[in-house]
Scaffold this motif. Structure first.
Motif, PDB file in Angstrom:
ATOM      1  N   LEU A 299       0.851  -1.179   0.000  1.00 25.77           N
ATOM      2  CA  LEU A 299       0.000   0.000   0.000  1.00 25.77           C
ATOM      3  C   LEU A 299       0.890   1.233   0.000  1.00 25.77           C
ATOM      4  O   LEU A 299       1.582   1.512   0.984  1.00 25.77           O
ATOM      5  N   ILE A 300       0.895   1.958  -1.112  1.00 22.23           N
ATOM      6  CA  ILE A 300       1.722   3.150  -1.231  1.00 22.23           C
ATOM      7  C   ILE A 300       0.893   4.315  -0.688  1.00 22.23           C
ATOM      8  O   ILE A 300      -0.080   4.751  -1.313  1.00 22.23           O
ATOM      9  N   ASP A 301       1.286   4.821   0.468  1.00 28.27           N
ATOM     10  CA  ASP A 301       0.469   5.798   1.185  1.00 28.27           C
ATOM     11  C   ASP A 301       0.977   7.220   1.043  1.00 28.27           C
ATOM     12  O   ASP A 301       2.153   7.510   1.301  1.00 28.27           O
ATOM     13  N   ILE A 302       0.068   8.104   0.616  1.00 24.26           N
ATOM     14  CA  ILE A 302       0.325   9.542   0.567  1.00 24.26           C
ATOM     15  C   ILE A 302      -0.981  10.259   0.919  1.00 24.26           C
ATOM     16  O   ILE A 302      -2.039   9.639   0.977  1.00 24.26           O
TER      17      ILE A 302
ATOM     18  N   VAL B 226       3.837   1.436   2.573  1.00 26.95           N
ATOM     19  CA  VAL B 226       5.075   2.043   2.078  1.00 26.95           C
ATOM     20  C   VAL B 226       4.854   3.555   1.945  1.00 26.95           C
ATOM     21  O   VAL B 226       3.823   3.991   1.420  1.00 26.95           O
ATOM     22  N   ASP B 227       5.792   4.343   2.418  1.00 20.24           N
ATOM     23  CA  ASP B 227       5.686   5.800   2.374  1.00 20.24           C
ATOM     24  C   ASP B 227       5.860   6.303   0.944  1.00 20.24           C
ATOM     25  O   ASP B 227       6.962   6.273   0.391  1.00 20.24           O
ATOM     26  N   GLY B 228       4.776   6.777   0.350  1.00 20.61           N
ATOM     27  CA  GLY B 228       4.821   7.246  -1.026  1.00 20.61           C
ATOM     28  C   GLY B 228       5.582   8.535  -1.235  1.00 20.61           C
ATOM     29  O   GLY B 228       5.787   8.962  -2.372  1.00 20.61           O
ATOM     30  N   ASN B 229       6.001   9.185  -0.150  1.00 18.98           N
ATOM     31  CA  ASN B 229       6.781  10.421  -0.265  1.00 18.98           C
ATOM     32  C   ASN B 229       8.267  10.137  -0.490  1.00 18.98           C
ATOM     33  O   ASN B 229       9.023  11.042  -0.852  1.00 18.98           O
ATOM     34  N   LYS B 230       8.665   8.893  -0.260  1.00 13.71           N
ATOM     35  CA  LYS B 230      10.075   8.542  -0.400  1.00 13.71           C
ATOM     36  C   LYS B 230      10.456   8.375  -1.868  1.00 13.71           C
ATOM     37  O   LYS B 230       9.611   8.216  -2.744  1.00 13.71           O
ATOM     38  N   ASN B 231      11.754   8.377  -2.107  1.00 13.16           N
ATOM     39  CA  ASN B 231      12.299   8.163  -3.440  1.00 13.16           C
ATOM     40  C   ASN B 231      11.882   6.794  -3.963  1.00 13.16           C
ATOM     41  O   ASN B 231      11.896   5.810  -3.230  1.00 13.16           O
TER      42      ASN B 231
END
Length: 220
Positions: A135-138, A182-187
């Motif tokens: 889950l790509i979270d933003i 998963v933190d969607g703000n990361k590279n």
């Protein structure tokens, strides 16, 4: 049952970057030499892609229940013609969205009772669930800032997308072993590495592709 592969889905709100990450993940595992295929929802099959065009067409004002049934129809085609055959052949299946999206968008977002979605989805998938979901979270604000041309669902208001995001996070809390946030703000390179390592761990737990994973780790 014979050979059986490994099913991975990528989820997230609009603009999360999940599609790009899913495609990069697929390419990486293909380069590694794994037997892997890529598909998406709605889509994957010829019929599914036609259904996708209807669902995302901003000219259509679609009832929430009609929307759900369209997604489920596309899913049935995808499961029967692409996903299940690949799993039976022992392949890794990477899917851009699967049934968690129905619960998040049509359930939490549109307000359709989750129990109805559960029953209909089981009929469509025969109970098939991903082995692993990222889950790509933003936030919706971040997602909107990344989108230039919006489709019908992307054009929904901020409140709708906030409900969808909360829905995804609720699902993740309920299925911690399967859904990894998963933190969607990361590279994207960092997130690709995170997804890769988690996948290797899961494959090792299930004793799948042991030789291939050991070869890769020895080369690194």
């Amino acid at each position: 049952m014979g050979r059986w592969g490994f099913f991975i889905s990528f989820e997230g709100i609009e603009g999360s970057g999940k599609s790009t990450l899913a495609e990069r993940f697929y390419e990486k595992f293909k380069d590694y030499g794994f037997p892997v295929i890529f598909t998406r929802e709605p889509g994957g099959t010829e019929a599914g892609e036609r259904i996708r065009d209807i669902i995302l067409n901003e000219k259509f004002d679609i009832d929430p229940y009609t929307e759900l049934l369209l997604f489920l129809s596309a899913r049935k085609e995808n499961v029967k013609k692409i996903i299940l055959p690949a799993l039976k052949e022992g392949k890794i299946v990477v899917c851009d969205r699967f049934d968690d999206s129905s619960f998040a968008y049509q359930g939490f977002g549109r307000g359709i009772p989750l129990r109805w979605i559960t029953r209909l989805n089981k009929m469509v998938t025969d109970g098939l669930k991903p082995d692993l979901t990222f889950l790509i979270d933003i936030t919706p604000e971040t997602g909107f800032s990344r989108i230039e041309r919006k489709d019908r669902i992307e054009k929904e208001n901020k409140h709708f997308h906030e409900k969808v995001r909360k829905g995804f996070l609720t699902l993740a809390r309920r299925a911690k072993k399967r859904i990894k946030v998963v933190d969607g703000n990361k590279n994207i390179i960092d997130n690709l590495k995170i997804c890769e390592e988690i996948t290797f761990e899961k494959l090792l737990e299930k004793k799948k592709f042991l030789k291939k994973i050991r070869e890769i780790k020895e080369e690194v």
